[in-house]
Design a protein around this motif. Structure first.
Motif, short mmCIF file in Angstrom:
data_model
loop_
_atom_site.label_atom_id
_atom_site.label_comp_id
_atom_site.label_asym_id
_atom_site.label_seq_id
_atom_site.Cartn_x
_atom_site.Cartn_y
_atom_site.Cartn_z
N UNK A 94 -10.84 41.19 11.92
CA UNK A 94 -11.92 40.85 12.82
C UNK A 94 -13.30 41.10 12.20
N UNK A 95 -13.33 41.90 11.15
CA UNK A 95 -14.60 42.16 10.48
C UNK A 95 -15.19 40.88 9.89
N UNK A 96 -14.36 39.90 9.68
CA UNK A 96 -14.81 38.60 9.16
C UNK A 96 -15.89 38.00 10.06
N UNK A 97 -15.81 38.26 11.36
CA UNK A 97 -16.73 37.68 12.33
C UNK A 97 -18.02 38.48 12.53
N UNK A 98 -18.10 39.68 11.95
CA UNK A 98 -19.24 40.57 12.21
C UNK A 98 -20.60 39.92 11.92
N UNK A 99 -20.75 39.31 10.77
CA UNK A 99 -22.05 38.72 10.41
C UNK A 99 -22.45 37.64 11.41
N UNK A 100 -21.51 36.81 11.80
CA UNK A 100 -21.81 35.74 12.76
C UNK A 100 -22.16 36.31 14.13
N UNK A 101 -21.44 37.34 14.55
CA UNK A 101 -21.71 37.95 15.84
C UNK A 101 -23.09 38.60 15.87
N UNK A 102 -23.42 39.36 14.85
CA UNK A 102 -24.73 40.03 14.80
C UNK A 102 -25.85 39.00 14.76
N UNK A 103 -25.67 37.95 13.98
CA UNK A 103 -26.69 36.90 13.90
C UNK A 103 -26.84 36.18 15.24
N UNK A 104 -25.74 35.85 15.87
CA UNK A 104 -25.77 35.12 17.14
C UNK A 104 -26.31 35.95 18.29
N UNK A 105 -26.04 37.24 18.26
CA UNK A 105 -26.50 38.11 19.34
C UNK A 105 -27.95 38.52 19.18
N UNK A 106 -28.47 38.46 17.97
CA UNK A 106 -29.87 38.80 17.73
C UNK A 106 -30.18 40.26 17.99
N UNK A 107 -29.28 41.15 17.56
CA UNK A 107 -29.54 42.59 17.74
C UNK A 107 -30.82 42.96 17.02
N UNK A 108 -31.62 43.80 17.68
CA UNK A 108 -32.87 44.26 17.09
C UNK A 108 -32.63 45.35 16.07
N UNK A 109 -33.71 45.87 15.54
CA UNK A 109 -33.61 46.91 14.52
C UNK A 109 -33.59 48.31 15.13
N UNK A 110 -33.61 48.41 16.45
CA UNK A 110 -33.57 49.71 17.12
C UNK A 110 -34.91 50.38 17.25
N UNK A 111 -36.00 49.67 16.95
CA UNK A 111 -37.32 50.29 16.99
C UNK A 111 -37.80 50.58 18.41
N UNK A 112 -37.21 49.93 19.41
CA UNK A 112 -37.62 50.15 20.79
C UNK A 112 -36.81 51.26 21.46
N UNK A 113 -35.97 51.92 20.70
CA UNK A 113 -35.12 52.99 21.20
C UNK A 113 -34.16 52.43 22.26
N UNK A 114 -33.85 53.21 23.26
CA UNK A 114 -32.89 52.78 24.25
C UNK A 114 -31.47 53.08 23.80
N UNK A 115 -30.54 52.73 24.65
CA UNK A 115 -29.13 52.98 24.35
C UNK A 115 -28.65 52.01 23.28
N UNK A 116 -27.94 52.51 22.28
CA UNK A 116 -27.45 51.61 21.23
C UNK A 116 -26.40 50.64 21.80
N UNK A 117 -26.38 49.42 21.32
CA UNK A 117 -25.42 48.45 21.84
C UNK A 117 -24.01 48.78 21.38
N UNK A 118 -23.04 48.26 22.12
CA UNK A 118 -21.65 48.39 21.69
C UNK A 118 -21.43 47.58 20.43
N UNK A 119 -20.46 47.97 19.65
CA UNK A 119 -20.13 47.26 18.42
C UNK A 119 -19.74 45.82 18.76
N UNK A 120 -20.37 44.84 18.12
CA UNK A 120 -20.08 43.44 18.48
C UNK A 120 -18.64 43.03 18.19
N UNK A 121 -18.03 43.57 17.16
CA UNK A 121 -16.63 43.23 16.86
C UNK A 121 -15.72 43.79 17.95
N UNK A 122 -16.00 44.99 18.42
CA UNK A 122 -15.21 45.59 19.50
C UNK A 122 -15.33 44.76 20.78
#
Length: 79
Positions: A1-29
């Motif tokens: 399933x790690x094969x899909x990680x790059x596509x999932x992260x790109x498609x979801x548009x996860x930020x760099x975490x600079x705004x703080x807040x709760x970290x998102x769940x792992x996209x592969x999970x």
């Protein structure tokens, strides 16, 4: 399933975490959770329960007993 990680992260548009807040769940999970949900034809609320109820599902998702699990709204928003 790690094969899909790059596509999932790109498609979801996860930020760099600079705004703080709760970290998102792992996209592969979360992707694995959606696959389980589709295979078993479960609602979001039932999926939340099943993740917490089934040790085999926790193991498949890479979670342990003490880990935070996605609730039904998180599952719906991810989909």
């Amino acid at each position: 399933f790690e094969y899909f990680r790059a596509w999932l992260v790109e498609g979801l548009g996860y930020g760099d975490g600079s705004k703080d807040g709760r970290p998102p769940f792992d996209p592969v999970m979360m992707f694995k959770a959606l696959i389980l949900q589709a295979q078993h034809n479960l609602s979001d609320a039932r999926m939340e329960f099943m993740i917490r109820d089934r040790l085999s599902w926790l193991r498949f998702l890479g979670l342990s007993l003490g880990d935070r699990t996605p609730d039904e709204n998180t599952i719906r928003h991810f989909r």
